[in-house]
Design a protein around this motif. Structure first.
Motif, PDB file in Angstrom:
ATOM      1  N   ALA A  98      38.954 -28.771  10.714  1.00  0.00           N
ATOM      2  CA  ALA A  98      38.868 -28.262  12.082  1.00  0.00           C
ATOM      3  C   ALA A  98      39.626 -26.943  12.224  1.00  0.00           C
ATOM      4  CB  ALA A  98      39.409 -29.303  13.057  1.00  0.00           C
ATOM      5  N   LYS A  99      40.756 -26.808  11.536  1.00  0.00           N
ATOM      6  CA  LYS A  99      41.553 -25.582  11.618  1.00  0.00           C
ATOM      7  C   LYS A  99      40.789 -24.383  11.049  1.00  0.00           C
ATOM      8  CE  LYS A  99      46.125 -27.738  11.395  1.00  0.00           C
ATOM      9  NZ  LYS A  99      47.365 -27.884  10.571  1.00  0.00           N
ATOM     10  N   ILE A 100      40.158 -24.578   9.893  1.00  0.00           N
ATOM     11  CA  ILE A 100      39.494 -23.434   9.261  1.00  0.00           C
ATOM     12  C   ILE A 100      38.153 -23.127   9.916  1.00  0.00           C
ATOM     13  CG2 ILE A 100      40.623 -23.873   7.043  1.00  0.00           C
ATOM     14  CD1 ILE A 100      38.035 -25.108   6.032  1.00  0.00           C
ATOM     15  N   ASN A 101      37.656 -24.034  10.769  1.00  0.00           N
ATOM     16  CA  ASN A 101      36.354 -23.810  11.422  1.00  0.00           C
ATOM     17  C   ASN A 101      36.479 -23.271  12.847  1.00  0.00           C
ATOM     18  OD1 ASN A 101      34.766 -24.593   9.269  1.00  0.00           O
ATOM     19  ND2 ASN A 101      34.726 -26.753   9.879  1.00  0.00           N
ATOM     20  N   GLU A 102      37.709 -22.941  13.256  1.00  0.00           N
ATOM     21  CA  GLU A 102      37.922 -22.558  14.654  1.00  0.00           C
ATOM     22  C   GLU A 102      37.067 -21.366  15.083  1.00  0.00           C
ATOM     23  OE1 GLU A 102      42.041 -21.948  15.317  1.00  0.00           O
ATOM     24  OE2 GLU A 102      42.531 -24.077  15.446  1.00  0.00           O
ATOM     25  N   ASN A 103      36.975 -20.322  14.271  1.00  0.00           N
ATOM     26  CA  ASN A 103      36.282 -19.088  14.671  1.00  0.00           C
ATOM     27  C   ASN A 103      35.048 -18.802  13.813  1.00  0.00           C
ATOM     28  OD1 ASN A 103      38.309 -18.483  16.643  1.00  0.00           O
ATOM     29  ND2 ASN A 103      39.638 -17.799  14.969  1.00  0.00           N
ATOM     30  N   LEU A 104      34.480 -19.850  13.224  1.00  0.00           N
ATOM     31  CA  LEU A 104      33.327 -19.657  12.340  1.00  0.00           C
ATOM     32  C   LEU A 104      32.035 -20.083  13.031  1.00  0.00           C
ATOM     33  CD1 LEU A 104      34.709 -20.973   8.910  1.00  0.00           C
ATOM     34  CD2 LEU A 104      34.556 -18.610   9.693  1.00  0.00           C
ATOM     35  N   LEU A 105      30.984 -19.291  12.823  1.00  0.00           N
ATOM     36  CA  LEU A 105      29.675 -19.665  13.359  1.00  0.00           C
ATOM     37  C   LEU A 105      29.033 -20.756  12.521  1.00  0.00           C
ATOM     38  CD1 LEU A 105      28.256 -16.130  14.255  1.00  0.00           C
ATOM     39  CD2 LEU A 105      29.247 -17.836  15.814  1.00  0.00           C
ATOM     40  N   VAL A 106      29.204 -20.643  11.191  1.00  0.00           N
ATOM     41  CA  VAL A 106      28.680 -21.669  10.278  1.00  0.00           C
ATOM     42  C   VAL A 106      29.878 -22.448   9.731  1.00  0.00           C
ATOM     43  CG1 VAL A 106      27.336 -22.145   8.212  1.00  0.00           C
ATOM     44  CG2 VAL A 106      26.759 -20.177   9.652  1.00  0.00           C
ATOM     45  N   PRO A 107      30.118 -23.646  10.198  1.00  0.00           N
ATOM     46  CA  PRO A 107      31.346 -24.360   9.832  1.00  0.00           C
ATOM     47  C   PRO A 107      31.338 -24.837   8.383  1.00  0.00           C
ATOM     48  CG  PRO A 107      29.913 -25.777  11.119  1.00  0.00           C
ATOM     49  CD  PRO A 107      29.279 -24.416  11.125  1.00  0.00           C
ATOM     50  N   TYR A 108      32.532 -24.875   7.827  1.00  0.00           N
ATOM     51  CA  TYR A 108      32.711 -25.476   6.511  1.00  0.00           C
ATOM     52  C   TYR A 108      32.757 -26.995   6.647  1.00  0.00           C
ATOM     53  CZ  TYR A 108      34.093 -20.791   4.970  1.00  0.00           C
ATOM     54  OH  TYR A 108      34.118 -19.451   4.679  1.00  0.00           O
ATOM     55  N   GLN A 109      32.296 -27.664   5.597  1.00  0.00           N
ATOM     56  CA  GLN A 109      32.296 -29.125   5.623  1.00  0.00           C
ATOM     57  C   GLN A 109      32.935 -29.650   4.337  1.00  0.00           C
ATOM     58  OE1 GLN A 109      28.439 -30.957   5.897  1.00  0.00           O
ATOM     59  NE2 GLN A 109      29.263 -32.947   6.529  1.00  0.00           N
ATOM     60  N   ILE A 110      34.010 -30.422   4.509  1.00  0.00           N
ATOM     61  CA  ILE A 110      34.682 -31.055   3.368  1.00  0.00           C
ATOM     62  C   ILE A 110      34.355 -32.543   3.408  1.00  0.00           C
ATOM     63  CG2 ILE A 110      36.885 -31.503   2.247  1.00  0.00           C
ATOM     64  CD1 ILE A 110      37.988 -29.025   3.656  1.00  0.00           C
ATOM     65  N   ILE A 111      33.733 -33.031   2.353  1.00  0.00           N
ATOM     66  CA  ILE A 111      33.239 -34.411   2.332  1.00  0.00           C
ATOM     67  C   ILE A 111      34.124 -35.259   1.405  1.00  0.00           C
ATOM     68  CG2 ILE A 111      31.267 -35.902   1.833  1.00  0.00           C
ATOM     69  CD1 ILE A 111      29.503 -33.389   2.166  1.00  0.00           C
ATOM     70  N   PRO A 112      34.910 -36.198   1.965  1.00  0.00           N
ATOM     71  CA  PRO A 112      35.673 -37.112   1.104  1.00  0.00           C
ATOM     72  C   PRO A 112      34.746 -38.159   0.478  1.00  0.00           C
ATOM     73  CG  PRO A 112      36.601 -36.969   3.327  1.00  0.00           C
ATOM     74  CD  PRO A 112      35.224 -36.398   3.375  1.00  0.00           C
ATOM     75  N   GLU A 113      34.730 -38.181  -0.829  1.00  0.00           N
ATOM     76  CA  GLU A 113      33.944 -39.189  -1.547  1.00  0.00           C
ATOM     77  C   GLU A 113      34.887 -40.322  -1.953  1.00  0.00           C
ATOM     78  OE1 GLU A 113      31.689 -39.766  -5.825  1.00  0.00           O
ATOM     79  OE2 GLU A 113      32.162 -37.751  -5.137  1.00  0.00           O
ATOM     80  N   THR A 114      34.774 -41.468  -1.304  1.00  0.00           N
ATOM     81  CA  THR A 114      35.720 -42.563  -1.520  1.00  0.00           C
ATOM     82  C   THR A 114      35.206 -43.541  -2.578  1.00  0.00           C
ATOM     83  OG1 THR A 114      34.737 -43.873   0.260  1.00  0.00           O
ATOM     84  CG2 THR A 114      36.555 -42.407   0.850  1.00  0.00           C
ATOM     85  N   ARG A 115      36.161 -44.084  -3.303  1.00  0.00           N
ATOM     86  CA  ARG A 115      35.841 -45.075  -4.324  1.00  0.00           C
ATOM     87  C   ARG A 115      36.929 -46.148  -4.306  1.00  0.00           C
ATOM     88  NH1 ARG A 115      36.054 -44.170 -10.880  1.00  0.00           N
ATOM     89  NH2 ARG A 115      35.514 -46.293 -11.478  1.00  0.00           N
ATOM     90  N   MET A 116      36.526 -47.401  -4.187  1.00  0.00           N
ATOM     91  CA  MET A 116      37.455 -48.527  -4.131  1.00  0.00           C
ATOM     92  C   MET A 116      37.481 -49.223  -5.490  1.00  0.00           C
ATOM     93  SD  MET A 116      38.625 -48.610  -0.991  1.00  0.00           S
ATOM     94  CE  MET A 116      38.220 -48.106   0.693  1.00  0.00           C
ATOM     95  N   LEU A 117      38.596 -49.112  -6.187  1.00  0.00           N
ATOM     96  CA  LEU A 117      38.708 -49.748  -7.497  1.00  0.00           C
ATOM     97  C   LEU A 117      38.932 -51.249  -7.369  1.00  0.00           C
ATOM     98  CD1 LEU A 117      40.909 -47.380  -9.705  1.00  0.00           C
ATOM     99  CD2 LEU A 117      38.443 -47.693  -9.779  1.00  0.00           C
ATOM    100  N   TYR A 118      38.375 -52.015  -8.306  1.00  0.00           N
ATOM    101  CA  TYR A 118      38.570 -53.452  -8.475  1.00  0.00           C
ATOM    102  C   TYR A 118      37.886 -54.298  -7.403  1.00  0.00           C
ATOM    103  CZ  TYR A 118      42.298 -51.459 -11.310  1.00  0.00           C
ATOM    104  OH  TYR A 118      43.014 -50.695 -12.202  1.00  0.00           O
ATOM    105  N   ASN A 119      37.574 -53.706  -6.250  1.00  0.00           N
ATOM    106  CA  ASN A 119      36.946 -54.482  -5.178  1.00  0.00           C
ATOM    107  C   ASN A 119      36.033 -53.571  -4.360  1.00  0.00           C
ATOM    108  OD1 ASN A 119      36.275 -56.433  -3.308  1.00  0.00           O
ATOM    109  ND2 ASN A 119      38.260 -56.400  -2.264  1.00  0.00           N
ATOM    110  N   PRO A 120      34.981 -53.034  -4.980  1.00  0.00           N
ATOM    111  CA  PRO A 120      34.137 -52.055  -4.276  1.00  0.00           C
ATOM    112  C   PRO A 120      33.422 -52.623  -3.058  1.00  0.00           C
ATOM    113  CG  PRO A 120      33.143 -52.709  -6.371  1.00  0.00           C
ATOM    114  CD  PRO A 120      34.534 -53.272  -6.355  1.00  0.00           C
ATOM    115  N   GLN A 121      33.186 -53.934  -3.041  1.00  0.00           N
ATOM    116  CA  GLN A 121      32.511 -54.555  -1.901  1.00  0.00           C
ATOM    117  C   GLN A 121      33.484 -54.964  -0.800  1.00  0.00           C
ATOM    118  OE1 GLN A 121      30.518 -57.726  -4.025  1.00  0.00           O
ATOM    119  NE2 GLN A 121      28.625 -56.540  -4.187  1.00  0.00           N
TER     120      GLN A 121
END
Length: 368
Positions: free
Chosen positions: A144-167
């Motif tokens: 949100a901070k880096i997208n304050e004055n941008l017309l085309v916003p940046y998107q950072i996507i957290p890719e999560t992974r759960m070890l030992y118990n993915p379900q």
């Protein structure tokens, strides 16, 4: 009315003279409020996380700074391979790993989006979910901070992974905890009560003058509960595998051996309580209340120990169920062997030896 006031005064004086009553009335509530207030929390505080920064650019460093500035995490920096990361998780010293891919900032600038991998230890589902949510929130704040004055916003996507118990199955968390709780209560309480019952009925003197050595009499009283507790272990494992779909990833033989060691530790504690008490009510109170609350609060079963104040973390080290809980999770869910669990095994063995030594030295051949 004067007689009533006199009886009330007498009762007040009687209560005030009895230190044990005063302890129950005032000491126990104060202690419970203080302990529960600090121990009963599901917040994430000072959790150890590992940062693997392959990018080493401005964007990754800024996000790391944001994470370090929060009170939720203690950051370790390292450049590890995938195998080394898994090994670090198996040791149980970290709760999550954040991986920044190479050219993270370049992807963000040119493609307007980039990914960050968040890997968590899902043997504790609640903690894993909270850590993931906290990290995602910090990343979103930075975005949100880096997208304050941008017309085309940046998107950072957290890719999560759960070890030992993915379900994210709940059984992975409560089955090891239930094993520790059931074995602790059954082994300690039943052993303590069975020996004290002989004292109350007056049959302990008969047993002590029998050809059996007194020590063997005590061990003979405890041995049936070892067998019954192992049957309990078998039943719990059977239900966890076939009803809850929680297979044992590690060695089944090692799990039974470790369970046997823990049961013997609990039996030794029950023998110690029985030697120090003279009535079944006191033995049951000490066994039930004295073991139930510490097992639930300080084993890591319900509440993360690392989130507690340091004094409570120190106290947790003398609770046998804490070490057994770690052992069961490591064998059943992580598939670890004795090479990774030797410290916990030695601690349980040391506790057993200490309790048996103190109990046998305190045991009196003559009851009067």
């Amino acid at each position: 009315m004067k007689q009533f006031i006199a009886f009330v005064r007498k009762e007040f004086f009687h209560v005030l003279r009895d230190r044990r009553t005063l302890l129950i009335l005032f000491g126990m509530p104060i202690a419970q409020i203080l302990i529960f207030g600090f121990a009963l929390t599901n917040e994430v505080k000072d959790s150890e996380i590992l940062v693997v920064d392959y990018a080493k650019d401005d964007a990754s460093q800024q996000i790391i700074t944001e994470i370090a500035a929060s009170r939720y995490f203690n950051i370790r920096n390292a450049a590890l391979t995938h195998k080394e990361m898994l090994s670090t998780f198996q040791k149980g010293k970290i709760k999550a790993v954040i991986v920044f891919p190479a050219s993270f900032n370049r992807y963000l600038l040119h493609n307007n989006q980039a990914q960050i991998q968040v890997i968590t230890d899902a043997t504790d589902i609640n903690t894993a979910n909270m850590i993931t949510n906290y990290l995602t929130a910090i990343i979103k704040d930075y975005q949100a901070k880096i997208n304050e004055n941008l017309l085309v916003p940046y998107q950072i996507i957290p890719e999560t992974r759960m070890l030992y118990n993915p379900q994210l199955k709940g059984a992975h968390g409560f089955v090891p905890g239930v094993m520790a709780l059931v074995l602790m209560l059954v082994s300690v309480m039943m052993t303590a009560i069975s020996i004290v019952r002989e004292k109350e009925m007056g049959t302990m003197e008969i047993l002590l003058v029998s050809p059996f050595k007194p020590v063997l009499v005590i061990f003979a009283k405890a041995f049936p509960y070892l067998i019954l507790s192992l049957i309990n272990v078998t039943a719990i494992l059977f239900l966890s595998v076939f009803a809850l779909d929680l297979p044992v990833k590690g060695s089944l033989l090692l799990l039974f051996l470790e369970s046997t060691l823990f049961i013997i530790t609990c039996l030794a504690l029950g023998i110690f309580i029985s030697i120090k008490t003279d009535s079944q009510q006191i033995a049951m109170l000490i066994s039930l209340m004295g073991m139930l609350l510490p097992t639930m609060m300080f084993s890591g079963f319900l509440f993360p120990i690392e989130n507690m104040p340091v004094p409570l973390q120190v106290i947790s080290n003398i609770i046998p169920s804490k070490w057994f809980y770690i052992i069961v999770k490591s064998i059943m869910i992580k598939g670890l062997g004795i090479g990774s669990l030797w410290k916990e095994t030695l601690i349980l063995a040391g506790m057993t030896l200490f309790l048996l030594t103190v109990s046998l030295k305190s045991f009196k051949i003559r009851l009067q």
